[in-house]
Write a protein that holds these residues in place. Structure first.
Motif, PDB file in Angstrom:
ATOM      1  N   GLU A 228      16.563  -5.175 -15.025  1.00  0.00           N
ATOM      2  CA  GLU A 228      18.012  -4.989 -15.097  1.00  0.00           C
ATOM      3  C   GLU A 228      18.707  -6.269 -15.567  1.00  0.00           C
ATOM      4  OE1 GLU A 228      21.082  -2.711 -15.310  1.00  0.00           O
ATOM      5  OE2 GLU A 228      19.181  -1.915 -14.525  1.00  0.00           O
TER       6      GLU A 228
ATOM      7  N   LEU B 268      20.127   5.207 -10.770  1.00  0.00           N
ATOM      8  CA  LEU B 268      20.914   5.062 -11.989  1.00  0.00           C
ATOM      9  C   LEU B 268      22.284   4.462 -11.676  1.00  0.00           C
ATOM     10  CD1 LEU B 268      20.318   5.781 -14.958  1.00  0.00           C
ATOM     11  CD2 LEU B 268      21.587   7.912 -14.612  1.00  0.00           C
ATOM     12  N   ALA B 269      22.878   4.885 -10.553  1.00  0.00           N
ATOM     13  CA  ALA B 269      24.226   4.440 -10.202  1.00  0.00           C
ATOM     14  C   ALA B 269      24.263   3.003  -9.689  1.00  0.00           C
ATOM     15  CB  ALA B 269      24.821   5.381  -9.159  1.00  0.00           C
TER      16      ALA B 269
ATOM     17  N   ARG C 299      22.529   0.446 -10.613  1.00  0.00           N
ATOM     18  CA  ARG C 299      22.098  -0.581 -11.564  1.00  0.00           C
ATOM     19  C   ARG C 299      23.100  -1.732 -11.617  1.00  0.00           C
ATOM     20  NH1 ARG C 299      21.216   1.701 -17.206  1.00  0.00           N
ATOM     21  NH2 ARG C 299      21.188  -0.552 -17.559  1.00  0.00           N
ATOM     22  N   SER C 300      24.366  -1.436 -11.378  1.00  0.00           N
ATOM     23  CA  SER C 300      25.388  -2.479 -11.291  1.00  0.00           C
ATOM     24  C   SER C 300      26.116  -2.345  -9.968  1.00  0.00           C
ATOM     25  CB  SER C 300      26.381  -2.362 -12.448  1.00  0.00           C
ATOM     26  OG  SER C 300      27.438  -3.299 -12.293  1.00  0.00           O
TER      27      SER C 300
ATOM     28  N   SER D 132      30.653   0.596 -13.917  1.00  0.00           N
ATOM     29  CA  SER D 132      30.193   1.971 -14.115  1.00  0.00           C
ATOM     30  C   SER D 132      28.970   1.985 -15.018  1.00  0.00           C
ATOM     31  CB  SER D 132      31.310   2.811 -14.737  1.00  0.00           C
ATOM     32  OG  SER D 132      30.803   4.044 -15.189  1.00  0.00           O
ATOM     33  N   ILE D 133      28.078   2.942 -14.764  1.00  0.00           N
ATOM     34  CA  ILE D 133      26.897   3.098 -15.607  1.00  0.00           C
ATOM     35  C   ILE D 133      27.291   3.392 -17.048  1.00  0.00           C
ATOM     36  CG2 ILE D 133      26.727   5.554 -15.019  1.00  0.00           C
ATOM     37  CD1 ILE D 133      23.816   3.172 -15.824  1.00  0.00           C
TER      38      ILE D 133
ATOM     39  N   LEU E 189      23.425   3.337 -20.819  1.00  0.00           N
ATOM     40  CA  LEU E 189      22.115   3.843 -20.407  1.00  0.00           C
ATOM     41  C   LEU E 189      20.976   3.080 -21.063  1.00  0.00           C
ATOM     42  CD1 LEU E 189      22.819   7.692 -20.516  1.00  0.00           C
ATOM     43  CD2 LEU E 189      22.357   6.333 -18.469  1.00  0.00           C
TER      44      LEU E 189
ATOM     45  N   PHE F 168      24.781  10.733  -7.150  1.00  0.00           N
ATOM     46  CA  PHE F 168      25.174   9.902  -8.290  1.00  0.00           C
ATOM     47  C   PHE F 168      26.698   9.815  -8.396  1.00  0.00           C
ATOM     48  CE2 PHE F 168      26.644   9.901 -12.719  1.00  0.00           C
ATOM     49  CZ  PHE F 168      26.146   8.685 -13.161  1.00  0.00           C
TER      50      PHE F 168
ATOM     51  N   GLU G 240      29.192   6.411  -7.878  1.00  0.00           N
ATOM     52  CA  GLU G 240      30.095   5.994  -8.957  1.00  0.00           C
ATOM     53  C   GLU G 240      31.536   5.934  -8.475  1.00  0.00           C
ATOM     54  OE1 GLU G 240      29.826   4.895 -12.117  1.00  0.00           O
ATOM     55  OE2 GLU G 240      27.668   4.772 -11.888  1.00  0.00           O
TER      56      GLU G 240
ATOM     57  N   LYS H 167      31.991   2.754  -6.453  1.00  0.00           N
ATOM     58  CA  LYS H 167      32.144   1.572  -7.314  1.00  0.00           C
ATOM     59  C   LYS H 167      33.539   1.495  -7.924  1.00  0.00           C
ATOM     60  CE  LYS H 167      28.488   2.154  -9.968  1.00  0.00           C
ATOM     61  NZ  LYS H 167      27.484   1.857 -11.005  1.00  0.00           N
TER      62      LYS H 167
END
Length: 857
Positions: A708, A778-779, A781-782, A786-787, A792, A843, A847, A850
């Protein structure tokens, strides 16, 4: 013993020796009594003991137990996976500890192997390890000093002590006793120290300390101290203990509830054990190792070689960087920064008036040039000749016009050097030396303006420069007998030059970036206080009046409690010895700071080893410092540390993301199994489902988190507090609520599917839990972005891991062989769509979480 303060007659009595040396019988007796003059090894661990100690960690012991239980119950695949991970970690830890032993070997290898001594008035050569107290050693240029010594006589002897004291220029040695006072190693000019190099001259000296009693021996003792655990190691140890106990209690509770409800005891036992194996993140040690290895690989490309993998992560937690000045923050090359030429009106010197100071700098030196056009000689003289050359005054061109005919070599008593040159009008005398000494030798007409000249010299000295003056006069002819009194008198001062080892150009920017990242840079040097302060101001290390400068002498006068009151305010330490460097590091650690220490010399090795991360210089660093360090800068560039810090923070962030991901996934599994009975539902998952999720769902995407990219604010935030545990910053709350949501969504799918798809309910429940974890990874990752903003494709390994996991899940749903093995059934298209829809809930929820964080910024 303060040998530097004792008269030679007292030393002879204490050592029972004389300038002719001792007799061989006495020497043999002393050798038996005091032991050999060598660096002793601490008691080494055997390789087998080192290897076995890798298995004593609490979390590793729990995993071994889980692996054995799993094997007894017939799940050999999981057993083998766990044991393989444990073995890999043991091998990595063993290699790191085994290599650390080389520090002592490097220290032993740097000392002299032979020595020339006087025994009963005769000169003999013997092994340096056979030297004893009172031996008289014969020294000359090129020798390594074989023991700690007190000089008896010196002839223009200079010693390179930079590896021990940190000073960039050679030290002129004397034989006379020093006045009463407190002296650092660099100021003990009548002493020599084991392992340092003689660069010029010759002399005789008494051996006053051998083996482990030498300054080098003291350093060896400090290197042999145990290393401190890294922040990650400390946190993972605490995390593993707490987690293992909690999980075992939860599993026992789930087994008890199932048993009371009438579930089959064997089935509940297998489910509880499977859940414990799944909940304990046995992939965590492997992932940490992989993350650190990947980080180390990237750092090598940025000129930072990692010797001990945990150092990669430790960089991200560092709050103080204690940096050696010479060669690290500076170029390790004396350079003339400023000159001040005094205009003279002496008619008889008119032929020398134009560029007089530059010509004097080019003529008054003992510099030679190699075949490849490099200057050879004393670093100070090279700086002066280079400055003249850069200003179009070539040493060899000027020497042809003014050939040298005689000289009075430099003497530490008079602090001057004089050369005499033939000219058409007579003999030109050029004297170079300390300006205050030249004042005593000036013509009476110029002595009147000494206060004005002194003011100009002081202005230069206040900048931290080492100031050397030049004075000249003309003799009608070369005296038959040269005497200092006649030659070095009635001189005319023509100017002076200010020199310093200048800071690296990139170091100032690196210091600024350190400060922005919440890291405090501190300079620790063996150089003089004024010089160190001047460099620190130029670099930005000293930025306000609150930033303190402390000398080694002042530090010695402070008690430990007094020192710890001010240690966090001190930005520069000058004239310090090795013990004090270690004291500084430990004092900062006592204040809960995480300390990085950079250095290149033998004197830095104890602090490098005992700091939270030791950073050695790859080009100018000694083998001792490299072996004691955790990381080596291949380009000796302080700026490389800033890049390494960024990598360290990124790696730690990614490790935390993995912990957040895997613990949330485990939490979801526990919530689902724990809450099912309260809703009147059967246990939603079989043991093999839990193990599949643990192996595939946790493993592949979790490992992809290593790749990442770093967060956008990674170098504008302060270091992570050393008092925080792994679950600080809202991670514990996230694990609980997202895990709870994951469990509730899984049970909701179970309840719905049992009503509408009775034959397929367990497959749908199993798949929702599996795919919910994919949405979660997936969500997260940060932390805040936002993803859809980070993209992606910004982590392609993650995208590949997600696709592979989904394909594998589809395989066990739609392949007859796996249907039989995993007790699954093929789903209809509508059931699969409903399953994917339900899996997206987690997911979307993360999001939304965040987005609230971004609004609160």
């Amino acid at each position: 013993m303060n040998w530097h303060l004792l008269q030679l007659s007292e030393i002879e009595q204490l050592l029972n020796s004389s300038p002719k040396g001792m007799d061989s019988i006495t020497a043999s007796e002393l050798l038996l009594e005091n032991g050999k003059n060598q660096i002793a090894d601490h008691k080494k661990k055997t390789p087998l003991r080192m290897f076995l100690q890798q298995f004593t960690d609490f979390m590793i012991l729990v995993l071994i137990a889980a692996a054995l239980i799993s094997g007894v119950l017939g799940d050999l695949v999981d057993t083998l996976i766990i044991l393989a991970i444990i073995l890999i970690n043991a091998i990595v830890g063993f290699i790191q500890e085994y290599r650390a032993e080389k520090a002592m070997e490097a220290l032993k290898n740097m000392v002299a192997s032979t020595a020339r001594v006087l025994r009963e008035g005769k000169t003999i050569d013997l092994d340096a390890c056979d030297l004893v107290l009172g031996d008289v050693v014969v020294l000359e240029a090129g020798n390594i000093i074989p023991a700690d010594i007190r000089f008896i006589e010196t002839h223009q002897i200079k010693v390179d002590e930079s590896t021990l004291t940190g000073e960039s220029h050679n030290t002129e040695k004397i034989a006379k006793t020093l006045p009463e006072g407190t002296y650092g190693l660099g100021d003990r000019t009548n002493m020599g120290f084991k392992g340092t190099n003689i660069t010029n001259g010759r002399g005789l000296a008494y051996v006053v300390a051998t083996g482990m009693n030498t300054e080098l021996g003291h350093i060896a003792k400090m290197i042999q101290q145990d290393e401190t655990a890294t922040p990650l190691q400390k946190r993972l140890i605490a995390f593993g203990k707490r987690l293992s106990i909690v999980i075992l209690l939860i599993c026992a509770l789930i087994f008890t509830i199932g048993w009371l409800r009438g579930e089959a005891i064997l089935a509940m036992l297998l489910t509880s054990i499977s859940l414990s194996v799944a909940a304990i993140p046995e992939a965590l040690p492997a992932l940490v190792t992989i993350a650190l290895a990947f980080g180390a690989k990237r750092l090598v490309k940025n000129n930072a070689l990692i010797r001990k993998l945990p150092a990669v992560e430790t960089l991200g937690s560092v709050t103080y960087i204690c940096s050696d000045k010479t060669g690290t923050l500076t170029r390790n090359k004396m350079t003339v920064q400023e000159t001040d030429e005094i205009q003279n009106t002496n008619d008889y010197l008119s032929f020398f008036q134009e560029n007089a100071l530059l010509k004097a700098m080019a003529l008054n030196n003992d510099i030679s040039i190699t075949k490849d056009k490099k200057w050879l000689g004393d670093s100070t003289e090279i700086a002066l000749v280079q400055y003249a050359f850069d200003n179009n005054i070539n040493k060899y061109t000027v020497e042809k016009i003014f050939p040298r005919v005689a000289e009075l070599p430099f003497d530490s008593n008079r602090k001057c050097m004089t050369t005499l040159h033939q000219t058409e009008k007579g003999i030109l005398v050029i004297t170079k030396g300390a300006v205050d000494e030249l004042f005593k030798k000036l013509d009476k007409n110029q002595k009147i303006v000494i206060p004005e000249i002194e003011f100009r010299v002081n202005k230069m000295s206040e900048k931290g420069y080492r100031v050397l003056g030049y004075a000249i006069k003309l003799l009608p002819s070369l005296p038959e007998k040269l005497s200092i009194e006649s030659v070095e008198s009635s001189l005319t001062l023509i100017g002076f030059a200010g020199m310093i080892d200048p800071p690296r150009e990139e170091a100032k920017q690196a210091v600024a970036e350190c400060k922005q990242a919440g890291i405090i840079p501190v300079m620790i040097t063996g150089d003089h206080q004024l010089t160190a302060k001047a460099i620190a101001i130029q670099l930005g290390i000293i930025a306000s009046e609150e930033d303190l400068v402390l000398s080694g002498t002042e530090l010695s006068a402070l008690t430990q409690p007094q020192f710890e009151v001010i240690v966090e305010k001190v930005r520069v330490y000058a004239r310090v010895n090795p013990e004090q460097k270690l004291k500084i590091v430990k004092a900062l650690q006592d204040k809960n700071q995480f300390v990085a220490m950079t250095g290149d010399g033998v004197n830095d090795a104890p602090a490098l080893k005992n700091a939270d991360i030791g950073i050695a210089m790859g080009i100018n660093g000694t083998e001792v410092s490299k072996e004691a360090a955790h990381m080596i800068l291949l380009d000796d560039n302080f700026a490389t540390i800033v890049k390494a810090v960024k990598h360290g923070r990124r790696i730690f962030d990614n490790i935390l993301k993995f912990i957040k991901y895997t613990m949330t996934s485990n939490s979801g599994e526990i919530w689902a199994i724990f809450l099912a009975p309260f809703f009147g539902l059967p246990i939603p998952l079989l043991a093999i489902h839990i193990l599949w999720i643990n192996l595939v769902t946790d493993g592949l995407p979790g490992l992809a988190l290593v790749s990442e990219p770093s967060e956008s604010n990674i170098m504008s935030r302060p270091p992570r507090s050393t008092k925080e545990n792994i679950f600080a910053g809202g991670m514990a709350l996230h694990i609980l609520w997202v895990g709870f949501l994951m469990g509730v969504v899984t049970l909701a799918m179970q309840a719905w599917s049992m009503h509408y798809s009775q034959n397929h309910w367990q497959t749908m429940t199993f798949t929702v839990l599996c795919l919910s974890q994919m949405g979660h990874v997936l969500a997260i990752r940060s932390e805040q972005e936002s993803i859809f903003k980070i993209g992606l494709l910004s982590n392609k390994p993650m995208l590949g891991a997600l696709l592979l996991t989904v394909i594998l899940q589809m395989m066990i749903i739609y392949t007859p062989l796996f249907n039989s093995l995993f007790k699954t059934q093929p789903l209809t298209i509508m059931e699969l769509v409903i399953t994917f829809a339900a899996s997206s809930v987690v997911f979307c929820a993360v999001e939304i979480e965040k987005s609230f964080k971004r609004m609160q910024k």
